[in-house]
Design a protein around this motif. Structure first.
Motif, PDB file in Angstrom:
ATOM      1  N   MET A 202       0.835  -1.190   0.000  1.00  0.00           N
ATOM      2  CA  MET A 202       0.000   0.000   0.000  1.00  0.00           C
ATOM      3  C   MET A 202       0.879   1.252   0.000  1.00  0.00           C
ATOM      4  O   MET A 202       1.775   1.392   0.821  1.00  0.00           O
ATOM      5  CB  MET A 202      -0.911  -0.004   1.231  1.00  0.00           C
ATOM      6  CG  MET A 202      -1.869   1.161   1.317  1.00  0.00           C
ATOM      7  SD  MET A 202      -2.818   1.112   2.870  1.00  0.00           S
ATOM      8  CE  MET A 202      -3.688  -0.451   2.696  1.00  0.00           C
ATOM      9  N   LEU A 203       0.612   2.150  -0.934  1.00  0.00           N
ATOM     10  CA  LEU A 203       1.315   3.429  -1.030  1.00  0.00           C
ATOM     11  C   LEU A 203       0.366   4.516  -0.551  1.00  0.00           C
ATOM     12  O   LEU A 203      -0.775   4.596  -1.011  1.00  0.00           O
ATOM     13  CB  LEU A 203       1.722   3.678  -2.486  1.00  0.00           C
ATOM     14  CG  LEU A 203       2.824   4.685  -2.791  1.00  0.00           C
ATOM     15  CD1 LEU A 203       4.140   4.273  -2.150  1.00  0.00           C
ATOM     16  CD2 LEU A 203       2.999   4.825  -4.300  1.00  0.00           C
ATOM     17  N   VAL A 204       0.812   5.343   0.395  1.00  0.00           N
ATOM     18  CA  VAL A 204      -0.036   6.406   0.949  1.00  0.00           C
ATOM     19  C   VAL A 204       0.539   7.746   0.520  1.00  0.00           C
ATOM     20  O   VAL A 204       1.701   8.056   0.804  1.00  0.00           O
ATOM     21  CB  VAL A 204      -0.120   6.318   2.479  1.00  0.00           C
ATOM     22  CG1 VAL A 204      -1.051   7.398   3.028  1.00  0.00           C
ATOM     23  CG2 VAL A 204      -0.611   4.945   2.909  1.00  0.00           C
ATOM     24  N   VAL A 205      -0.273   8.551  -0.193  1.00  0.00           N
ATOM     25  CA  VAL A 205       0.204   9.815  -0.765  1.00  0.00           C
ATOM     26  C   VAL A 205      -0.677  10.962  -0.303  1.00  0.00           C
ATOM     27  O   VAL A 205      -1.777  10.768   0.211  1.00  0.00           O
ATOM     28  CB  VAL A 205       0.231   9.746  -2.312  1.00  0.00           C
ATOM     29  CG1 VAL A 205       1.101   8.591  -2.785  1.00  0.00           C
ATOM     30  CG2 VAL A 205      -1.184   9.594  -2.887  1.00  0.00           C
ATOM     31  N   LEU A 321      -3.539   4.993  -1.606  1.00  0.00           N
ATOM     32  CA  LEU A 321      -4.511   5.791  -0.859  1.00  0.00           C
ATOM     33  C   LEU A 321      -4.093   7.250  -0.846  1.00  0.00           C
ATOM     34  O   LEU A 321      -2.956   7.578  -0.487  1.00  0.00           O
ATOM     35  CB  LEU A 321      -4.639   5.281   0.576  1.00  0.00           C
ATOM     36  CG  LEU A 321      -5.210   3.874   0.761  1.00  0.00           C
ATOM     37  CD1 LEU A 321      -5.300   3.535   2.248  1.00  0.00           C
ATOM     38  CD2 LEU A 321      -6.586   3.744   0.113  1.00  0.00           C
ATOM     39  N   LEU A 322      -4.998   8.124  -1.231  1.00  0.00           N
ATOM     40  CA  LEU A 322      -4.760   9.567  -1.225  1.00  0.00           C
ATOM     41  C   LEU A 322      -5.424  10.165   0.009  1.00  0.00           C
ATOM     42  O   LEU A 322      -6.646  10.040   0.189  1.00  0.00           O
ATOM     43  CB  LEU A 322      -5.322  10.205  -2.489  1.00  0.00           C
ATOM     44  CG  LEU A 322      -5.294  11.735  -2.564  1.00  0.00           C
ATOM     45  CD1 LEU A 322      -3.860  12.260  -2.485  1.00  0.00           C
ATOM     46  CD2 LEU A 322      -5.970  12.230  -3.844  1.00  0.00           C
ATOM     47  N   VAL A 323      -4.640  10.795   0.865  1.00  0.00           N
ATOM     48  CA  VAL A 323      -5.153  11.404   2.087  1.00  0.00           C
ATOM     49  C   VAL A 323      -5.473  12.872   1.825  1.00  0.00           C
ATOM     50  O   VAL A 323      -4.621  13.623   1.343  1.00  0.00           O
ATOM     51  CB  VAL A 323      -4.135  11.285   3.238  1.00  0.00           C
ATOM     52  CG1 VAL A 323      -4.710  11.896   4.523  1.00  0.00           C
ATOM     53  CG2 VAL A 323      -3.751   9.826   3.468  1.00  0.00           C
ATOM     54  N   LEU A 324      -6.697  13.273   2.151  1.00  0.00           N
ATOM     55  CA  LEU A 324      -7.142  14.652   1.957  1.00  0.00           C
ATOM     56  C   LEU A 324      -7.777  15.175   3.241  1.00  0.00           C
ATOM     57  O   LEU A 324      -8.425  14.434   3.971  1.00  0.00           O
ATOM     58  CB  LEU A 324      -8.164  14.743   0.816  1.00  0.00           C
ATOM     59  CG  LEU A 324      -7.689  14.355  -0.587  1.00  0.00           C
ATOM     60  CD1 LEU A 324      -8.878  14.324  -1.545  1.00  0.00           C
ATOM     61  CD2 LEU A 324      -6.630  15.331  -1.096  1.00  0.00           C
ATOM     62  N   THR A 346      -6.394   4.475  -5.796  1.00  0.00           N
ATOM     63  CA  THR A 346      -7.445   3.460  -5.679  1.00  0.00           C
ATOM     64  C   THR A 346      -8.456   3.781  -4.588  1.00  0.00           C
ATOM     65  O   THR A 346      -9.513   3.157  -4.523  1.00  0.00           O
ATOM     66  CB  THR A 346      -6.830   2.079  -5.383  1.00  0.00           C
ATOM     67  OG1 THR A 346      -6.093   2.152  -4.146  1.00  0.00           O
ATOM     68  CG2 THR A 346      -5.900   1.646  -6.502  1.00  0.00           C
ATOM     69  N   GLY A 347      -8.132   4.740  -3.731  1.00  0.00           N
ATOM     70  CA  GLY A 347      -9.052   5.079  -2.655  1.00  0.00           C
ATOM     71  C   GLY A 347      -8.678   6.390  -1.992  1.00  0.00           C
ATOM     72  O   GLY A 347      -7.533   6.833  -2.062  1.00  0.00           O
ATOM     73  N   ILE A 348      -9.659   7.019  -1.352  1.00  0.00           N
ATOM     74  CA  ILE A 348      -9.471   8.298  -0.672  1.00  0.00           C
ATOM     75  C   ILE A 348      -9.632   8.101   0.836  1.00  0.00           C
ATOM     76  O   ILE A 348     -10.509   7.360   1.287  1.00  0.00           O
ATOM     77  CB  ILE A 348     -10.509   9.341  -1.143  1.00  0.00           C
ATOM     78  CG1 ILE A 348     -10.482   9.491  -2.656  1.00  0.00           C
ATOM     79  CG2 ILE A 348     -10.284  10.682  -0.456  1.00  0.00           C
ATOM     80  CD1 ILE A 348      -9.204  10.073  -3.211  1.00  0.00           C
ATOM     81  N   PRO A 372     -13.478   5.705  -4.881  1.00  0.00           N
ATOM     82  CA  PRO A 372     -14.293   5.774  -3.662  1.00  0.00           C
ATOM     83  C   PRO A 372     -13.544   6.324  -2.457  1.00  0.00           C
ATOM     84  O   PRO A 372     -12.328   6.154  -2.334  1.00  0.00           O
ATOM     85  CB  PRO A 372     -14.675   4.309  -3.411  1.00  0.00           C
ATOM     86  CG  PRO A 372     -13.528   3.530  -3.978  1.00  0.00           C
ATOM     87  CD  PRO A 372     -13.077   4.310  -5.188  1.00  0.00           C
ATOM     88  N   VAL A 373     -14.279   6.978  -1.578  1.00  0.00           N
ATOM     89  CA  VAL A 373     -13.762   7.280  -0.246  1.00  0.00           C
ATOM     90  C   VAL A 373     -13.810   5.981   0.539  1.00  0.00           C
ATOM     91  O   VAL A 373     -14.873   5.370   0.682  1.00  0.00           O
ATOM     92  CB  VAL A 373     -14.610   8.364   0.449  1.00  0.00           C
ATOM     93  CG1 VAL A 373     -14.176   8.535   1.905  1.00  0.00           C
ATOM     94  CG2 VAL A 373     -14.486   9.685  -0.295  1.00  0.00           C
ATOM     95  N   LYS A 374     -12.655   5.539   1.050  1.00  0.00           N
ATOM     96  CA  LYS A 374     -12.584   4.242   1.731  1.00  0.00           C
ATOM     97  C   LYS A 374     -12.465   4.369   3.248  1.00  0.00           C
ATOM     98  O   LYS A 374     -12.904   3.486   3.973  1.00  0.00           O
ATOM     99  CB  LYS A 374     -11.412   3.427   1.191  1.00  0.00           C
ATOM    100  CG  LYS A 374     -11.599   2.981  -0.261  1.00  0.00           C
ATOM    101  CD  LYS A 374     -10.539   1.981  -0.686  1.00  0.00           C
ATOM    102  CE  LYS A 374     -10.823   1.428  -2.072  1.00  0.00           C
ATOM    103  NZ  LYS A 374      -9.871   0.365  -2.476  1.00  0.00           N
ATOM    104  N   LEU A 375     -11.850   5.456   3.713  1.00  0.00           N
ATOM    105  CA  LEU A 375     -11.638   5.623   5.152  1.00  0.00           C
ATOM    106  C   LEU A 375     -11.905   7.070   5.533  1.00  0.00           C
ATOM    107  O   LEU A 375     -11.672   7.991   4.738  1.00  0.00           O
ATOM    108  CB  LEU A 375     -10.198   5.252   5.531  1.00  0.00           C
ATOM    109  CG  LEU A 375      -9.778   3.793   5.337  1.00  0.00           C
ATOM    110  CD1 LEU A 375      -8.268   3.690   5.274  1.00  0.00           C
ATOM    111  CD2 LEU A 375     -10.320   2.920   6.463  1.00  0.00           C
ATOM    112  N   VAL A 376     -12.373   7.271   6.754  1.00  0.00           N
ATOM    113  CA  VAL A 376     -12.619   8.623   7.248  1.00  0.00           C
ATOM    114  C   VAL A 376     -12.056   8.758   8.657  1.00  0.00           C
ATOM    115  O   VAL A 376     -12.030   7.808   9.430  1.00  0.00           O
ATOM    116  CB  VAL A 376     -14.117   8.984   7.246  1.00  0.00           C
ATOM    117  CG1 VAL A 376     -14.643   9.096   5.832  1.00  0.00           C
ATOM    118  CG2 VAL A 376     -14.930   7.959   8.035  1.00  0.00           C
TER     119      VAL A 376
END
Length: 399
Positions: A202-205, A321-324, A346-348, A372-376
């Motif tokens: 998993m790559l987190v950007v 995963l893109l963190v916003l 692949t996910g937000i 899709p938004v996957k985590l909040v």
């Protein structure tokens, strides 16, 4: 004897040089290892006081063919050193219980979107001024122009045929239309299952300041709570203390971190070594934290592309995963577009979603990227991260 003297002096000289050089070479990348190989049923082994093994291996990220020597890398050698007693290992909260807690927090926050829409739609007379107010409420919630227009058209049509202004009827109608926009049909599962001969990668950007490293640490807790064996890769080598911050998160739940002790080291090299360690130790998931500087957008994007390419010399990247930050609104949407051009997001992960006046960004981002938004995240606590549930989200918005 005199003939042997020069040879003896040369050998002594070489030994002296090696005695100085080897310790210097060993001051690079370090990894606290699991004790032995891992599998999905193994309990997490907490680091303990006494002797621990630190894996120090040569790493590089040359784009043209795998590892090669570079500044700040190490010889392939394992050394032992005595570590101080580690803090006690925490037990992360179960994932299922988090959803209820996060929903309660969302319900208790300042929620102008749902309350405003219900009040307007329940009024005795809905004229054009009322519709203008509804449209303004949706736009201020960062829903986006196209989704706002779509929702307005649907609401107008349904209100026209609905004779009742009963609050329960209005709420039911609004719930159905909002749920359509959030799109419950999107696949929000995380690909964190170990493959036949390698871990899930998993790559987190994301840009600095959105809580990216913290999110990696919190997600590690989610995976540990699901009995996953995890290795973290601290590939954000440009931000001061990022590696130490990630290491601390990992240590709290007994998860090792691959990092470089050299400031400004090659991020792709660290990522490569993290995945390599994950393969060798047979873990379930390797999560790689990345740099997030946007001062030089081209440089950052080139670096991210390089990190992904180097990882793929060893294993496929299963999740990006893109963190916003949800409170940044349309700025977050701009960031999402930039990152999606370089890596296949692949996910937000949306942090700070408790600012529900900006909750519409969920719809806007999904529509723009088709992702899709996957985590909040709804708080500062270590377990304030949970899978995104469309129905719970809409119900919380409507109160």
């Amino acid at each position: 004897m005199n003939d042997l003297l020069p040879l003896i002096l040369i050998i002594v000289g070489v030994l002296v040089v090696l005695g100085i050089a080897v310790p210097l070479l060993l001051k690079g990348r370090s990894t606290r290892k699991y004790t032995g190989t891992r599998d999905a049923n193994d309990p997490v082994m907490p680091p303990s006081g006494g002797t621990a093994v630190l894996d120090r291996e040569e790493a590089s990220s040359a784009d043209d063919g795998g590892p090669a020597a570079s500044s700040g890398t190490l010889t392939e050698e394992t050394v032992e050193e005595v570590l101080p007693a580690a803090p006690s290992i925490e037990q992360p909260a179960p994932v299922a219980g988090r959803l209820q807690r996060l929903r309660a927090r969302l319900l208790g926050s300042s929620n102008m979107l749902g309350k405003g829409l219900l009040a307007l739609l329940s009024s005795d007379q809905i004229d054009e001024d009322t519709w203008d107010e509804i449209e303004e409420t949706l736009l201020l919630a960062d829903l986006g122009t196209e989704p706002t227009t779509e929702l307005m058209d649907a609401l107008r049509a349904r209100v026209k045929v609905m004779g009742s202004r009963d609050s329960a009827d209005v709420r039911g109608m609004l719930r159905e239309e909002l749920l359509k926009l959030v799109d419950p049909a999107m696949d929000r599962s995380l690909d964190v299952s170990r493959k036949a001969d390698r871990p899930a990668v998993m790559l987190v950007v994301g840009v600095n300041g959105v809580g990216k490293t913290t999110t990696v640490g919190k997600l590690a807790r989610v995976l540990v709570a699901e009995d996953k064996d995890v290795i973290l890769g601290a590939a954000d080598t440009f931000r001061a203390a990022a590696a130490e911050q990630l290491t601390t998160w990992g240590e709290r739940v007994g998860v090792p971190t691959v990092k470089s002790d050299v400031e400004g080291a090659d991020p792709a090299s660290v990522a490569f070594e993290a995945v390599k360690a994950g393969i060798e130790q047979e873990v379930d998931v390797v999560m790689v934290d990345t740099a997030g500087r946007l001062q030089n957008k081209i440089g950052l994007m080139d670096e991210l592309g390089k990190v992904k390419r180097v990882i793929e010399k060893l294993a496929e990247v299963d999740e990006v995963l893109l963190v916003l930050d949800a409170t940044t609104g349309q700025n977050g949407l701009t960031q999402a577009k930039v990152f999606s051009e370089v890596v296949d997001v692949t996910g937000i992960v949306l942090t700070k979603l408790d600012g529900t006046a900006k909750g519409g960004i969920v719809v806007a981002i999904q529509r723009t990227l088709g992702v899709p938004v996957k985590l909040v995240g709804l708080g500062e606590g270590p377990d304030d991260l949970a899978p995104f549930d469309p129905e719970a989200f809409v119900d919380a918005i409507l109160g």
